[in-house]
Design a protein around this motif. Structure first.
Motif, short mmCIF file in Angstrom:
data_model
loop_
_atom_site.label_atom_id
_atom_site.label_comp_id
_atom_site.label_asym_id
_atom_site.label_seq_id
_atom_site.Cartn_x
_atom_site.Cartn_y
_atom_site.Cartn_z
N ALA A 89 97.38 -71.78 16.58
CA ALA A 89 96.22 -72.06 16.07
C ALA A 89 95.39 -71.52 16.93
N MET A 90 95.46 -72.05 18.20
CA MET A 90 94.56 -71.93 19.33
C MET A 90 94.41 -70.40 19.54
N ARG A 91 95.63 -69.97 19.54
CA ARG A 91 95.69 -68.12 19.90
C ARG A 91 94.99 -67.48 18.82
N LYS A 92 95.08 -67.90 17.52
CA LYS A 92 94.42 -67.18 16.55
C LYS A 92 92.71 -67.45 16.27
N LEU A 93 92.64 -68.52 16.91
CA LEU A 93 91.07 -68.89 16.82
C LEU A 93 90.30 -68.55 18.33
N GLY A 94 91.14 -67.74 19.28
CA GLY A 94 90.57 -67.47 20.35
C GLY A 94 89.93 -68.60 21.17
N ALA A 95 90.63 -69.85 21.20
CA ALA A 95 90.28 -71.14 21.86
C ALA A 95 91.03 -71.18 23.02
N HIS A 96 90.44 -71.95 24.17
CA HIS A 96 91.24 -72.32 25.29
C HIS A 96 91.69 -73.72 25.25
N ASN A 97 91.09 -74.49 24.53
CA ASN A 97 91.56 -75.82 24.47
C ASN A 97 91.48 -76.22 22.83
N ARG A 98 91.94 -77.57 22.61
CA ARG A 98 92.02 -78.19 21.32
C ARG A 98 90.66 -78.38 20.72
N VAL A 99 89.83 -78.59 21.79
CA VAL A 99 88.25 -78.85 21.21
C VAL A 99 87.74 -77.45 20.80
N GLU A 100 87.87 -76.62 21.57
CA GLU A 100 87.08 -75.14 21.10
C GLU A 100 87.96 -74.81 19.92
N ALA A 101 89.21 -74.93 19.69
CA ALA A 101 90.13 -74.70 18.42
C ALA A 101 89.22 -75.34 17.16
N VAL A 102 89.12 -76.67 17.45
CA VAL A 102 88.48 -77.64 16.19
C VAL A 102 87.14 -76.87 15.75
N VAL A 103 86.15 -76.68 16.83
CA VAL A 103 84.98 -75.99 16.62
C VAL A 103 85.23 -74.71 15.86
N ALA A 104 85.86 -73.90 16.41
CA ALA A 104 86.14 -72.40 15.90
C ALA A 104 86.59 -72.45 14.38
N ALA A 105 87.53 -73.47 14.27
CA ALA A 105 88.09 -73.58 12.67
C ALA A 105 86.87 -74.04 11.73
N ARG A 106 86.13 -75.11 12.36
CA ARG A 106 84.91 -75.28 11.57
C ARG A 106 84.14 -74.21 11.12
N ALA A 107 83.72 -73.13 12.16
CA ALA A 107 82.74 -72.36 12.11
C ALA A 107 83.41 -71.42 11.13
N ALA A 108 84.77 -71.19 11.04
CA ALA A 108 85.43 -70.52 10.19
C ALA A 108 85.68 -70.80 8.75
N GLY A 109 85.20 -72.10 8.45
CA GLY A 109 85.06 -72.65 7.26
C GLY A 109 86.59 -73.25 6.85
N LEU A 110 87.59 -73.56 7.92
CA LEU A 110 88.86 -73.99 7.84
C LEU A 110 88.95 -75.56 7.90
N LEU A 111 88.00 -75.96 8.55
CA LEU A 111 88.04 -77.53 8.49
C LEU A 111 86.60 -78.11 8.18
N PRO A 112 86.49 -79.28 7.77
CA PRO A 112 85.20 -79.89 7.48
C PRO A 112 84.55 -80.30 8.62
#
Length: 284
Positions: free
Chosen positions: A261-284
């Motif tokens: 998931a981090m790779r697909k979201l271009g994130a370097h850590n879990r926090v960045e992954a969550v932020v990116a997923a919310r920005a993409a509309g994948l998480l509330p």
């Protein structure tokens, strides 16, 4: 002839009509949502009909097969509709025009609300139906009731999402994570898919409400269901071990999904992954 007419209670009832007819082979299946007051229903979903006479027909509580199902909150069946003595006959003309004889109706109930719709099945010949057909109808009605309950809960949360305090936003995220966990463990594949569908609606609406989607989120990005499940658990502060316990996965499997998931979201850590997923509309 299949489709929707009039006011719709929602897709779960439409799916119940098609699901039930496919399982049992009844000649005709149809359904209608109940008014908020519970005093009538409007037939809005049709499958297998040869005319439009039932489309938009209003059935008053207590009358006919469907109206009796509303008031008794139990399945009602008649071997031959026009000749039946246990029901009223306001709708004989519509029934005979469509050419059905044996008819039954099953209420679709939602906890805390009551009967929200009625599911009908019919044959073009007199019949007492078999226990298998009635069981399938009751199963379809229960499935629709569960899906409607989930959809109602999500819609209520979405309606309140415009001005949420922090604790309420966390509650929505916890509920979202729990619903995804239930979806991943559901033995009923249709119910699991429905749970994921409403979770997606919740995530997209939350993103739009917060303005995250306009802040540079990657639209159209997709995660696998399990990647989303893991990230939803991470988003509410759970460790990898806690995620594994919640989803019934191994710790290494959780790490693998998270890395992907981090790779697909271009994130370097879990926090960045969550932020990116919310920005993409994948998480509330």
């Amino acid at each position: 002839m299949s489709g929707r007419a009039g006011q719709a209670v929602g897709d779960p009832v439409a799916r119940a009509v098609e699901r039930f007819r496919a399982r049992t082979g009844v000649d005709v299946a149809f359904a209608g949502p109940c008014a908020r007051a519970g005093d009538r229903l409007v037939i809005s979903y049709l499958s297998g009909t040869s005319t439009r006479v039932l489309s938009g027909l209003t059935v008053v509580a207590g009358s006919g097969v469907g109206g009796k199902a509303i008031t008794t909150r139990r399945p009602v069946r008649v071997v031959d509709y026009v000749a039946a003595s246990g029901i009223s006959h306001e709708y004989d003309r519509a029934v005979t025009t469509e050419g059905v004889r044996a008819v039954f109706a099953v209420p679709v109930s939602v906890a805390g609300i009551g009967v929200t719709a009625v599911l009908y099945g019919a044959l073009r010949r007199p019949s007492d139906f078999g226990d298998g057909i009635l069981t399938s109808a009751c199963d379809a009605a229960r499935e629709a009731g569960r899906e409607l309950a989930v959809a109602r809960e999500v819609e209520q949360r979405i309606a309140q999402a415009a001005e949420l305090p922090g604790w309420a936003a966390l509650e929505i995220r916890l509920a979202h994570a729990e619903l995804l966990a239930l979806a991943g463990g559901a033995t009923d594949l249709a119910l699991g898919a429905r749970l994921r569908e409403v979770c997606g609606r919740l995530a997209r609406t939350a993103a739009a409400t917060s303005g995250a989607a306009a802040a540079g989120g990657v639209r159209g990005l997709r995660l696998t269901p399990r990647e989303t499940d893991v990230l939803a658990q991470v988003a509410v502060g759970r460790s990898n071990a806690e995620v594994a316990g919640a989803l019934g996965l191994g710790a290494e499997t959780v790490k693998s999904y998270l890395r992907s998931a981090m790779r697909k979201l271009g994130a370097h850590n879990r926090v960045e992954a969550v932020v990116a997923a919310r920005a993409a509309g994948l998480l509330p």
